[in-house]
Design an enzyme around this catalytic site. Structure first.
Site, PDB file in Angstrom:
ATOM      1  CD  GLU A 413      -3.176  -0.663   0.221  1.00  0.00           C
ATOM      2  OE1 GLU A 413      -3.058   0.331  -0.522  1.00  0.00           O
ATOM      3  OE2 GLU A 413      -4.182  -1.386   0.253  1.00  0.00           O
ATOM      4  CD  GLU A 482      -3.409  -7.180   2.777  1.00  0.00           C
ATOM      5  OE1 GLU A 482      -4.465  -6.628   3.141  1.00  0.00           O
ATOM      6  OE2 GLU A 482      -2.304  -6.609   2.801  1.00  0.00           O
TER       7      GLU A 482
END
Ligand code: IPT
Length: 960
Positions: A413, A482
C-alpha cells in the site's frame, strides 16, 4: 529545531554495506538485557552528552533491550491503520517527538580476541523503531532508519577491553516514519537484538548460496557468491571447499519445498571463520502464466503474519515464532507473507526448516498518502529514491539465503511510482532467481506476479478466465496477497475462494488477512485480564478494533476461523462418489505416502466400529476410489468418518495428527420424532397447563417446563452484529438497525384453546414500520414432552435480510452443561461451516462462547438433531428439532453482547439465554472485502420449525 538527520528523507548513514544475516564461529556478544533509559518529550529536550563516559545516568530508569518503551512504562501505544498519527507534511515530523536515550556499559568477555592492530568488529542492530543515532565510547557511529531492518557499524578500533559505553538516541518519529505506515501499533525503541560481532581478518563478510533444482533431470546446481577465498562444504553432497564463483552440478539431489523441506547441512568458510548453512535446492519460475517451484504449480494456502506478542509487541520470543509455525503447519497453512516488513531473521530460519513458502516483504508502506489522493507520495518523489533502494537492498541482502523465500515484495500500500519501479529493477538484477511482487503495481508494469487484495469471488473468477484487468496481467500468475479478512467472527466464503483456486490454473491461492489479533494484554480495575485495541490508550486518532483481525487470538488460541481454514485447505479430500469413497490429493509436491487412513462408524454420534483403510500413495492431483468398508445396517442415523493422519512424527506434529477428514452418511435419520400429542389442556384463572408446559393465561407465554422456570420461547431476529456485519460502505448492520430489528415488538393476536392444543398467534414488527412477521405458536403435549410448531410468515415488504430466524428463551442458570447431536465441536455459520462435523459433542455454556476480543455474535452450533442442557443436580432439558436447528446459549442477552466493547463487559446474568434458530445470516468478510454471498444470505421467508421440549427433574437428594 529538529536535528537535521531526523527529517532527512535519505536513509541513515555510517553503517556498512548490507549483507546476509548469519551466525558464525567468530566471537559474538549479545548486548541484550537491561539498559539505562530516559524518555524526553521532544528531541530538543533530550540531554546533551549522553555519549560521554562521565555522563551521569544514575537517575535514569532501567529498560529491557530488546523492547518497546511504550510497553515498558514510558509513553503509550497508539494504533492507526491507514492514517498517519501526525500531520502529513513530509519529511517533517511533530516537534513533540518522543525521544528515548539508551545507555549501556559493557566489558568484553575474557576470551574476546585481543590483537594489535585492533581486531575488526561490528555492532549490529536488528531493529530500531524508527530512527537511532549511535555512539560508542564517545565517537558517533552513525544513524539508522528503516525500523525492521538491520544496521551494522564498524567499531573495532573503538573497543575497549573494559568500560565500553554504548549510547543510542532513538526518535519515535523520523522521515522514515512516512515509509512505515503499516496497519499496526506505533511502538518505538530498540526492539530487536543488539550484538557485537568479532570480525576475523580474512573471514566471511557476506555470501549468497544459490541452489537451483532442475526437475527434469533431478540435478541440483550449487553456486556460492562471495569474496575470493570463501568456500562452501556440504559433506552429504560430496562438496568439499567449492570456491566462491564456481558452481557444482549434482545428480539426484533432494529438492526443498514447503511440503518436503529437505535441507543439506554445510558450511561456508575461510581459513579464519566458519558459518553453518542449510542449503535447500529449489527453482522458482514463471511458466505458461503460472508460478512454479521445481516445475510444479503451487497454490498458496497462506496467511499474512505481522510480528506481534500481546505483552512485548513486535519483540517476538523465539518460542512464540515456533508456536506460530507449528500452529500454521497443523492447520494446513503452507505460506506466509511477512506483512509488511521482514520479520526477525529467526522466523525465516524456521520457515526453511519446517517448510513454508514465504513472500518476504520490504519494510515499506505509505498508505496515509492515499487520504491525500496520493499527492506527495514518496513512492514517486526523487527525494526518497535512496531510501526506497536502501530498504529493498537491506531486505534482499539480509534474507537472500533462505530457500523458503520464493518471492520478494516491494512493500505494501505505497501507491505507485518511480522509486518502486527502481526497487523492482534493482531486485531483479541482484537476484534473478525470485520473481518480484507488489500489489500496488496493478498492471504489472514492473512486477512479475498479478496480485490483488480482497477481490470478490466473481472478480477472481473473471481474472481466472483472463477477462479482467490490463492485458499484461492476464498472462501472469494471480495471487490474492490479502483475502478473507479474519476480523472478529469470520471470514465467511473461504470455500468459494478455494473452488476458484482449483478452477483456474493461474489463480494460485492467497494469504488470509491476517494471522493474529494484535490485542495488548491489560487488566481492568478489578484485576481481570482483557486485550486492548485502538483507543484504549487514549489516542486522539485511532482505528479501534481494526487491529483485531486474526485467525488466532493475541495469546495464540486458535479462533474458529483457523479450524475452518484447516478444513477448507486440507491437502487431501475425502468424498463420497457413487457409493464409493474417493480420496483426492491436493498436495502440490508431496505424495500421500506419509499418511495413514482410518475410519470410524458412529451411530447417533457414538462409535460402533472402526478400522483402517489401505489407500495407495497418491501423486499430487491424483485420486483413488475405494469400496466402502462393509458396514452392518443400523437403526439410528449413522455416519462414516474417514481420517487421514500423519503416519510418523514430524517436526510440527506427532504421528496421528489429522490433516484431512471426510464424512459420509451411512444410515439417514429415521422418520422425524412425532410431536407430542394427546395431553389435555388445563385452564385456571392465571395459567394454562399442557403436559409439562405451564403458560401465562393472558399472554400465552411459556413460564415453566416441568420444574424448570422458563420464559419464552419468542421469535427472535437479532444478533449482536459481527465486525463483518458492521463493515463495508453499506453495512448489513445499518440496514438491520434502520429496519428496527434490534427493537422488535410482539403483538398478541389471539390465544386459542383447542382441547389438546394451544395456539398463540402474534405479529412481530418494529416501531415505525409497516412490515412485520406473523409468528404463530402451535403447542401440543403428552405427559413428558411439550411440542411447539412455529409458523412464520412475512407480512408486508421487508427492506433487508435478517440476522437470524428463530426463537429465544430464558432458562435457569443451573443448566450450564450442553450435549448435542449435530455439527460441532466448534461454532459454524452458513458460509463458515466446513470444519463442523456431524457428531455427539459435550461442552458447557461458558465454553461455548468464543471470546472475540471485541465481543460479537459467536458460538453458534448448527445442524442439531437434538440438544440437552444439564444441571449438576441432574435436572435437564432436551430439545429435539425438525428440521435440524442451530443454537447459541449464553449467560447474557444478544443486546448485552452487542453493547459490550471488551470481554470484561460481559457479566453473567441469572438466566441462560437460549436461541434455537432455523438459520442465521452468513458471515462474509465485509469488514474488508466482499459481503455474504447470495446463497448464504438470510431473507425473510415463510418458514416452519418444530421443537419438542423434554424436561427432566433434578435427582432427589438421597436420604442421609
Ligand atoms: C489492507 C492492508 O494492506 C493491510 O495492512 C490491512 O490494513 C488490511 O487492509 C485491513 O486489515 S489495505 C485495505 C485498504 C484493503
Amino acid at each position: 529545531m529538529p536535528s537535521s538527520y531526523v527529517e532527512d528523507p535519505a536513509p541513515g548513514h555510517g553503517s556498512s554495506a548490507p549483507r546476509a544475516a548469519f551466525r558464525s564461529d567468530a566471537p559474538a556478544l549479545s548486548l541484550g538485557g537491561d539498559w539505562r533509559f530516559l524518555l524526553s518529550p521532544t528531541a530538543d529536550a533530550a540531554p546533551n552528552g549522553i555519549e560521554r563516559d562521565d555522563f551521569e545516568d544514575r537517575d535514569w530508569d532501567a529498560i529491557p533491550v530488546p523492547g518497546h518503551w511504550q510497553l515498558n512504562g514510558h509513553g503509550r501505544p497508539a494504533y492507526t491503520n491507514v492514517r498517519y498519527p501526525f500531520p502529513v507534511d513530509p519529511p517533517h515530523v511533530p516537534s513533540d517527538n518522543p525521544t528515548g536515550d539508551y545507555r549501556l556499559a559493557f566489558d568484553l568477555p575474557d576470551d574476546w580476541p585481543d590483537e594489535r592492530p585492533a581486531q575488526p568488529a561490528v555492532l549490529r542492530f536488528d531493529g530500531i523503531d524508527s530512527c537511532g543515532r549511535v555512539w560508542l565510547n564517545g565517537s558517533e557511529l552513525g544513524v539508522t532508519k528503516g525500523s525492521r531492518l538491520p544496521a551494522e557499524f564498524e567499531v573495532g578500533p573503538l573497543l575497549r577491553r573494559h568500560g565500553n559505553l554504548l549510547a543510542v538516541r532513538v526518535h519515535q518519529w523520523s522521515a522514515g516514519s512516512y515509509l512505515e505506515d503499516q496497519d499496526m501499533w506505533w511502538l518505538s525503541g530498540i526492539f530487536r537484538d543488539v550484538t557485537l560481532l568479532a570480525r576475523p581478518a580474512g573471514g566471511v563478510r557476506d555470501y549468497h548460496v544459490d541452489a537451483g533444482y532442475d526437475h527434469l533431470t533431478a540435478r541440483g546446481t550449487l553456486r556460492l557468491d562471495a569474496d575470493p577465498g570463501v568456500r562452501i562444504t556440504v559433506p552429504e553432497l560430496g562438496i568439499a571447499g567449492l570456491p566462491a564463483g564456481q558452481s557444482a552440478q549434482l545428480a539426484d539431489v533432494r529438492p526443498w519445498s514447503a511440503e518436503e523441506p529437505h535441507l543439506y547441512d554445510g558450511e561456508v568458510h575461510t581459513d579464519t571463520e566458519r558459518v553453518p548453512v542449510r542449503v535447500g535446492f529449489r527453482t522458482v519460475a514463471i511458466e505458461d502464466g503460472q508460478l512454479k517451484v521445481n516445475g510444479r504449480r503451487i497454490v498458496f494456502r497462506g496467511v499474512n503474519r505481522h510480528e506481534f506478542h500481546p505483552e512485548s509487541g513486535r519483540v517476538v520470543p523465539r518460542e512464540f515464532a515456533v508456536a506460530d509455525i507449528e500452529l500454521m503447519k497443523r492447520h494446513n497453512v503452507n505460506a506466509v507473507r511477512t506483512s509488511h516488513y521482514p520479520p526477525d531473521s529467526a522466523f525465516l530460519e524456521l520457515c526453511d526448516t519446517y517448510g513454508l513458502w514465504v513472500i518476504d516483504e520490504n519494510d515499506l508502506e505509505t498508505h496515509g498518502f492515499g487520504e491525500l489522493d496520493w499527492r506527495g507520495n514518496p513512492s514517486d518523489d526523487p527525494r526518497w529514491a535512496d531510501a526506497y533502494l536502501d530498504r529493498m537492498r537491506r531486505t534482499v541482502e539480509r534474507d537472500k539465503n533462505h530457500p523458503s523465500v520464493v518471492l520478494w515484495s516491494l512493500g505494501n500500500e505505497a501507491g505507485t511510482g518511480r522509486n518502486l519501479a527502481a526497487a523492482a529493477e534493482w531486485t531483479r538484477r541482484r537476484d534473478p532467481t525470485r520473481p518480484v511482487h507488489y500489489e500496488g503495481d496493478t498492471d504489472c508494469s514492473y512486477t512479475d506476479v498479478h496480485s490483488r487484495m480482497y477481490a470478490a469471488h466473481d472478480e477472481v473468477d473473471r481474472i481466472g478466465q483472463g477477462i479482467e484487468g490490463h492485458e499484461r496481467v492476464r498472462e501472469r500468475p494471480f495471487i490474492l496477497c490479502e483475502f478473507g479478512h479474519a476480523m472478529g467472527n469470520g471470514p465467511g466464503g473461504l470455500l468459494e475462494y478455494r473452488e476458484l483456486f482449483e478452477r483456474h490454473p493461474r489463480c494460485q491461492g492467497g494469504f488470509v488477512w491476517e494471522w493474529l489479533d494484535h490485542g495488548i494484554a491489560q487488566q481492568d480495575a478489578e484485576g481481570r485480564a482483557y486485550f486492548a485495541y485502538g483507543g484504549d490508550f487514549g489516542e486522539p486518532l485511532h482505528d479501534g478494533n481494526f487491529v483485531i483481525d486474526g485467525l488466532v487470538h493475541p495469546d495464540r488460541t486458535p479462533s474458529p476461523a483457523l479450524a475452518e481454514f484447516a478444513k477448507v485447505f486440507e491437502p487431501v479430500r475425502i468424498t463420497a462418489v457413487d457409493g464409493a469413497l474417493r480420496v483426492t490429493s491436493h498436495y502440490d509436491i508431496a505424495s500421500t505416502a506419509h499418511l495413514v487412513f482410518s475410519w470410524v462408524l458412529e451411530e447417533e454420534g457414538t462409535e460402533v466400529a472402526h478400522g483402517t483403510l489401505a489407500v495407495p500413495p497418491l501423486a499430487p492431483g491424483d485420486s483413488a476410489d475405494l469400496p466402502l468398508p462393509a458396514l452392518a445396517a443400523t437403526g439410528a442415523e449413522s455416519w462414516l468418518t474417514v481420517r487421514a493422519a500423519l503416519a510418523a512424527d514430524t517436526s510440527w506434529a506427532p504421528a496421528g495428527h489429522v490433516v484431512a477428514r471426510g464424512q459420509l452418511p451411512v444410515a439417514p435419520k429415521p422418520a422425524p420424532v412425532a410431536p407430542a400429542a394427546g395431553a389435555a389442556l388445563h385452564v385456571t384463572d392465571t395459567e394454562l397447563r399442557l403436559g409439562p408446559g405451564v403458560f401465562d393465561r393472558e399472554t400465552g407465554r411459556l413460564t415453566a417446563l416441568g420444574e424448570l422456570t422458563v420464559d419464552g420461547p419468542r421469535l427472535d431476529l437479532w444478533r449482536a452484529p459481527t465486525d463483518n456485519d458492521r463493515g463495508s460502505d453499506d453495512p448489513e448492520e445499518a440496514h438491520w438497525r434502520a429496519a428496527g430489528l434490534h427493537r422488535i415488538q410482539h403483538r398478541l393476536r389471539a390465544v386459542e384453546l383447542l382441547g389438546d392444543r394451544l395456539v398463540v398467534r402474534t405479529r412481530v414488527a418494529p416501531a415505525g414500520h409497516g412490515f412485520g412477521m406473523r409468528a404463530d405458536y402451535h403447542w401440543s403435549a403428552d405427559d413428558q414432552r411439550l411440542s411447539l410448531r412455529l409458523e412464520l410468515e412475512p407480512d408486508g415488504t421487508w427492506p433487508c435480510t435478517l440476522p437470524r430466524l428463530g426463537v429465544r428463551m430464558a432458562l435457569p442458570a443451573a443448566l450450564g452443561g450442553a450435549e448435542w447431536f449435530g455439527r460441532g465441536p466448534g461454532e459454524a455459520y452458513a458460509d463458515s461451516r466446513q470444519a463442523a462435523r456431524i457428531g455427539r459433542f459435550t461442552s458447557t455454556v461458558d465454553a461455548l462462547q468464543t471470546p472475540y476480543v471485541f465481543p460479537q455474535e459467536n458460538g453458534n452450533r448448527i445442524d442439531l438433531r437434538w440438544l440437552r442442557l444439564t444441571s449438576t443436580d441432574g435436572a435437564s432439558l432436551r430439545v429435539d428439532g425438525e428440521p435440524a436447528f442451530a443454537f447459541t446459549a449464553r449467560r447474557w442477552t444478544s443486546e448485552q453482547l452487542d453493547a459490550a466493547t471488551h470481554t470484561t463487559d460481559l457479566e453473567p446474568g441469572d438466566t441462560i439465554v437460549l436461541n434455537l434458530d432455523l438459520a442465521q445470516h452468513g458471515l462474509g468478510t465485509a469488514s474488508c472485502g466482499p459481503g455474504v454471498l447470495p446463497q448464504h444470505r438470510l431473507h425473510p421467508r415463510k418458514a416452519s420449525l418444530t421443537l419438542t421440549f423434554t424436561p427432566s427433574h433434578a435427582q432427589e437428594t438421597p436420604p442421609r
